[in-house]
Motif scaffolding. Structure first.
Motif, PDB file in Angstrom:
ATOM      1  N   GLU A   1      -8.215  -0.092  -0.644  1.00 17.79           N
ATOM      2  CA  GLU A   1      -7.408  -0.105  -1.766  1.00 17.79           C
ATOM      3  C   GLU A   1      -8.111  -0.545  -3.158  1.00 17.79           C
ATOM      4  OE1 GLU A   1      -3.200  -2.183  -3.423  1.00 17.79           O
ATOM      5  OE2 GLU A   1      -3.932  -2.453  -1.029  1.00 17.79           O
ATOM      6  N   LEU A   2      -9.151  -1.340  -2.950  1.00 16.32           N
ATOM      7  CA  LEU A   2      -9.860  -1.568  -4.117  1.00 16.32           C
ATOM      8  C   LEU A   2     -10.741  -0.644  -4.610  1.00 16.32           C
ATOM      9  CD1 LEU A   2     -10.779  -5.382  -3.111  1.00 16.32           C
ATOM     10  CD2 LEU A   2      -9.224  -4.801  -5.009  1.00 16.32           C
ATOM     11  N   LYS A   3     -11.016   0.295  -3.305  1.00 12.25           N
ATOM     12  CA  LYS A   3     -12.151   1.306  -4.089  1.00 12.25           C
ATOM     13  C   LYS A   3     -11.179   2.711  -4.350  1.00 12.25           C
ATOM     14  CE  LYS A   3     -15.967   0.161  -0.828  1.00 12.25           C
ATOM     15  NZ  LYS A   3     -16.746   0.488   0.226  1.00 12.25           N
ATOM     16  N   LEU A   4     -10.030   2.558  -4.450  1.00  8.80           N
ATOM     17  CA  LEU A   4      -9.255   3.856  -4.882  1.00  8.80           C
ATOM     18  C   LEU A   4      -9.571   4.042  -6.401  1.00  8.80           C
ATOM     19  CD1 LEU A   4      -5.646   3.224  -3.587  1.00  8.80           C
ATOM     20  CD2 LEU A   4      -6.930   5.225  -2.965  1.00  8.80           C
ATOM     21  N   GLU A   5      -9.666   5.442  -6.601  1.00 11.29           N
ATOM     22  CA  GLU A   5     -10.059   5.954  -7.866  1.00 11.29           C
ATOM     23  C   GLU A   5      -8.973   6.752  -8.318  1.00 11.29           C
ATOM     24  OE1 GLU A   5     -14.742   6.780  -8.021  1.00 11.29           O
ATOM     25  OE2 GLU A   5     -13.827   8.015  -6.632  1.00 11.29           O
ATOM     26  N   ARG A   6      -8.561   6.389  -9.858  1.00 12.17           N
ATOM     27  CA  ARG A   6      -7.310   6.915 -10.336  1.00 12.17           C
ATOM     28  C   ARG A   6      -7.888   8.382 -10.911  1.00 12.17           C
ATOM     29  NH1 ARG A   6      -2.904   3.634 -10.754  1.00 12.17           N
ATOM     30  NH2 ARG A   6      -2.174   5.526 -12.157  1.00 12.17           N
ATOM     31  N   VAL A   7      -7.137   9.318 -10.862  1.00 14.87           N
ATOM     32  CA  VAL A   7      -7.263  10.397 -11.592  1.00 14.87           C
ATOM     33  C   VAL A   7      -7.121  10.013 -13.122  1.00 14.87           C
ATOM     34  CG1 VAL A   7      -6.656  11.820  -9.600  1.00 14.87           C
ATOM     35  CG2 VAL A   7      -4.667  11.268 -11.167  1.00 14.87           C
ATOM     36  N   ALA A   8      -7.362  11.271 -13.790  1.00 19.82           N
ATOM     37  CA  ALA A   8      -7.474  11.067 -15.203  1.00 19.82           C
ATOM     38  C   ALA A   8      -5.821  11.048 -15.537  1.00 19.82           C
ATOM     39  CB  ALA A   8      -8.054  12.056 -16.141  1.00 19.82           C
ATOM     40  N   SER A   9      -5.364   9.936 -16.366  1.00 21.90           N
ATOM     41  CA  SER A   9      -3.990   9.801 -16.966  1.00 21.90           C
ATOM     42  C   SER A   9      -3.877  10.601 -18.102  1.00 21.90           C
ATOM     43  CB  SER A   9      -3.519   8.659 -17.181  1.00 21.90           C
ATOM     44  OG  SER A   9      -4.381   7.985 -18.190  1.00 21.90           O
ATOM     45  N   THR A  10      -2.534  11.131 -18.515  1.00 18.23           N
ATOM     46  CA  THR A  10      -2.389  11.945 -19.699  1.00 18.23           C
ATOM     47  C   THR A  10      -2.878  11.113 -20.978  1.00 18.23           C
ATOM     48  OG1 THR A  10      -0.497  12.810 -18.580  1.00 18.23           O
ATOM     49  CG2 THR A  10      -0.583  12.830 -20.879  1.00 18.23           C
ATOM     50  N   LYS A  11      -2.529   9.845 -20.817  1.00 23.00           N
ATOM     51  CA  LYS A  11      -3.077   9.121 -22.196  1.00 23.00           C
ATOM     52  C   LYS A  11      -4.574   8.933 -22.127  1.00 23.00           C
ATOM     53  CE  LYS A  11      -2.633   3.979 -23.683  1.00 23.00           C
ATOM     54  NZ  LYS A  11      -2.080   2.686 -23.298  1.00 23.00           N
TER      55      LYS A  11
ATOM     56  N   ALA B   1       0.832  -1.085  -0.253  1.00 26.58           N
ATOM     57  CA  ALA B   1      -0.119  -0.114   0.118  1.00 26.58           C
ATOM     58  C   ALA B   1       0.735   1.184  -0.025  1.00 26.58           C
ATOM     59  CB  ALA B   1      -0.897  -0.253   1.272  1.00 26.58           C
ATOM     60  N   LYS B   2       1.993   1.353   0.654  1.00 27.25           N
ATOM     61  CA  LYS B   2       2.909   2.366   0.694  1.00 27.25           C
ATOM     62  C   LYS B   2       3.396   2.829  -0.482  1.00 27.25           C
ATOM     63  CE  LYS B   2       4.281   1.992   5.440  1.00 27.25           C
ATOM     64  NZ  LYS B   2       5.361   1.739   6.533  1.00 27.25           N
ATOM     65  N   LEU B   3       3.598   1.870  -1.521  1.00 32.14           N
ATOM     66  CA  LEU B   3       4.060   2.059  -2.741  1.00 32.14           C
ATOM     67  C   LEU B   3       3.180   2.852  -3.631  1.00 32.14           C
ATOM     68  CD1 LEU B   3       5.645  -1.504  -3.783  1.00 32.14           C
ATOM     69  CD2 LEU B   3       6.862   0.501  -2.619  1.00 32.14           C
ATOM     70  N   LYS B   4       2.019   2.920  -3.321  1.00 34.63           N
ATOM     71  CA  LYS B   4       1.026   4.022  -4.066  1.00 34.63           C
ATOM     72  C   LYS B   4       1.371   5.504  -3.818  1.00 34.63           C
ATOM     73  CE  LYS B   4      -2.673   0.560  -4.431  1.00 34.63           C
ATOM     74  NZ  LYS B   4      -2.190   0.367  -5.735  1.00 34.63           N
ATOM     75  N   ASP B   5       1.267   6.227  -5.052  1.00 33.29           N
ATOM     76  CA  ASP B   5       1.264   7.846  -5.204  1.00 33.29           C
ATOM     77  C   ASP B   5       0.246   8.362  -5.042  1.00 33.29           C
ATOM     78  OD1 ASP B   5       2.211  10.076  -5.727  1.00 33.29           O
ATOM     79  OD2 ASP B   5       3.447   9.682  -7.447  1.00 33.29           O
ATOM     80  N   GLN B   6       0.088   9.142  -4.058  1.00 24.45           N
ATOM     81  CA  GLN B   6      -1.422  10.036  -3.857  1.00 24.45           C
ATOM     82  C   GLN B   6      -1.630  10.893  -4.994  1.00 24.45           C
ATOM     83  OE1 GLN B   6      -0.863  12.573  -0.348  1.00 24.45           O
ATOM     84  NE2 GLN B   6      -2.800  13.556  -0.734  1.00 24.45           N
TER      85      GLN B   6
ATOM     86  N   THR C   1      -8.146   9.461   0.947  1.00 23.39           N
ATOM     87  CA  THR C   1      -8.344  10.024   2.567  1.00 23.39           C
ATOM     88  C   THR C   1      -8.684   8.828   2.847  1.00 23.39           C
ATOM     89  OG1 THR C   1      -8.769  12.414   1.831  1.00 23.39           O
ATOM     90  CG2 THR C   1      -9.707  11.295   4.173  1.00 23.39           C
ATOM     91  N   SER C   2      -9.618   8.004   2.500  1.00 28.09           N
ATOM     92  CA  SER C   2     -10.105   6.782   2.923  1.00 28.09           C
ATOM     93  C   SER C   2      -9.167   5.687   3.135  1.00 28.09           C
ATOM     94  CB  SER C   2     -11.333   6.286   2.353  1.00 28.09           C
ATOM     95  OG  SER C   2     -12.519   7.073   2.149  1.00 28.09           O
ATOM     96  N   PHE C   3      -8.400   5.653   2.171  1.00 25.60           N
ATOM     97  CA  PHE C   3      -7.228   4.627   1.987  1.00 25.60           C
ATOM     98  C   PHE C   3      -6.216   4.946   3.096  1.00 25.60           C
ATOM     99  CE2 PHE C   3      -2.794   3.948   0.361  1.00 25.60           C
ATOM    100  CZ  PHE C   3      -2.960   2.600   0.061  1.00 25.60           C
ATOM    101  N   GLU C   4      -5.788   6.242   3.363  1.00 30.09           N
ATOM    102  CA  GLU C   4      -5.011   6.622   4.329  1.00 30.09           C
ATOM    103  C   GLU C   4      -5.332   6.206   5.635  1.00 30.09           C
ATOM    104  OE1 GLU C   4      -2.088  10.200   3.249  1.00 30.09           O
ATOM    105  OE2 GLU C   4      -4.269  10.967   3.786  1.00 30.09           O
ATOM    106  N   ILE C   5      -6.577   6.403   6.137  1.00 30.74           N
ATOM    107  CA  ILE C   5      -7.169   6.011   7.379  1.00 30.74           C
ATOM    108  C   ILE C   5      -6.958   4.622   7.531  1.00 30.74           C
ATOM    109  CG2 ILE C   5      -9.273   5.764   8.817  1.00 30.74           C
ATOM    110  CD1 ILE C   5     -10.341   8.635   7.217  1.00 30.74           C
ATOM    111  N   ALA C   6      -7.223   3.707   6.544  1.00 28.74           N
ATOM    112  CA  ALA C   6      -7.077   2.435   6.651  1.00 28.74           C
ATOM    113  C   ALA C   6      -5.734   1.711   6.714  1.00 28.74           C
ATOM    114  CB  ALA C   6      -7.827   1.767   5.339  1.00 28.74           C
TER     115      ALA C   6
END
Length: 330
Positions: free
Chosen positions: A166-176, A114-119, A128-133
């Motif tokens: 972690e499963l509920k994390l939503e990615r921001v729109a990527s450049t691609k 989990a720590k490898l993920k980039d905010q 925020t929910s992910f950080e609390i967990a």
């Protein structure tokens, strides 16, 4: 009847232990069961809860496989057991096997992953929910070598909450994803209104307006929309363009088959000399004795006719397939 009721109560208790139903719900169901003459209604409710129990078990299997606590082969074997379960107690038995893998090591592995993920790659609310967990999981992990280490239930709870967040994390729109949306908008602008029907042009322009509004909000603010929302908009615009109908019939509408225009017949050959009868003229007489009888002629003609119809049908269907696929336009 009493034995059946007791069996159902035991199954309900398994559902409570798995967290599918609360203690209050269990008590209410037991009271309902005691006052009921038949158990059919409760059996039906049990099936609904059984599906919920299976869903939870599969989620935990996915989570353990995700962090490498179990191998893909183990995960598949557990899923098959869950699928085959016909009552909550059988699902509970599988979950008991699964819980063996959820120890401090599995929790620590999940934390490190989990720590490898980039905010910056995720939407603020889901992060925020992910950080609390994650913080809660770290607090439980720190008790491993203390005088009072966390219980198995506490480890399970921390593990489940972290993986679920972690499963509920939503990615921001990527450049691609944004580039693909820009490409679709560019193609839409290349279309010419005069080439399309009024209705289909208006429909595409509506979607194009939505896409351009999204793109404007994304300018300098990539977390305005999720990756999924941007991809969905790109697909929507592409579909709107594919659905456009050209005034000449090409595109959304496949032209119907046009009637065949016969070609001009070739000029007649020069008349044969009267003094020199052709071989073809005398051939029927020479072969008259070898012709089949009337019944045989009829049968031969029917066979030839059926063959001709079959070939015509084959070529007609081949032509239709080409037209539907868009390989032929008239």
């Amino acid at each position: 009847m009493e034995d059946a009721r007791n069996e159902i109560i035991k199954e309900l208790e398994h559902l409570r232990d798995m967290g599918i139903i609360a203690e209050e719900e269990l008590e209410a169901l037991v009271e309902k069961l005691k006052s009921s003459i038949e158990t059919d209604i409760l059996d039906a409710e049990m099936l609904i809860h059984l599906e919920a129990a299976k869903a939870k078990a599969n989620l935990e299997i996915d989570a353990l496989e995700l962090v490498g606590a179990i191998t893909p082969e183990q995960a598949e074997a557990y899923r098959e057991e869950v699928k085959a379960a016909t009552k909550p107690s059988e699902v509970a038995a599988v979950m008991a096997k699964i819980s063996v893998h959820r120890d401090f090591k599995a929790l620590n592995d999940a934390i490190e992953k989990a720590k490898l993920k980039d905010q910056h790659n995720y939407m603020p609310n889901s992060w925020t929910s992910f950080e609390i967990a994650l913080r809660h999981a770290e607090e439980v992990s720190e008790t491993e070598h203390s005088a009072k280490p966390a219980t198995q239930i506490e480890i399970n709870d921390a593990f489940d909450h972290l993986l679920l967040a972690e499963l509920k994390l939503e990615r921001v729109a990527s450049t691609k994803a944004i580039d693909h949306l820009q490409d679709a908008i560019r193609v839409a602008h290349s279309k010419k209104e005069k080439d399309y029907t009024k209705e289909s042009w208006a429909d595409m322009q509506t979607v194009l307006g939505e896409a351009e509004a999204m793109l404007a909000k994304l300018d300098g603010n990539v977390d305005a929309f999720t990756e999924k929302e941007v991809n969905d908009m790109t697909r929507k615009l592409n579909l709107a363009m594919l659905s456009m109908k050209r005034v000449d019939g090409i595109g959304g509408i496949i032209n119907p088959i046009k009637p065949h225009t016969p070609t001009k017949p070739a000029s007649k050959p020069a008349a044969a000399s009267a003094s020199a009868p052709s071989a073809s003229a005398s051939a029927p007489k020479a072969a008259a004795s070898s012709l089949p009888k009337t019944g045989e002629v009829t049968h031969s003609l029917m066979s030839a006719g059926l063959l001709a119809l079959g070939m015509a049908g084959y070529f007609y269907m081949s032509r239709k397939r080409l037209e539907v696929s868009g390989d032929i336009y008239h």
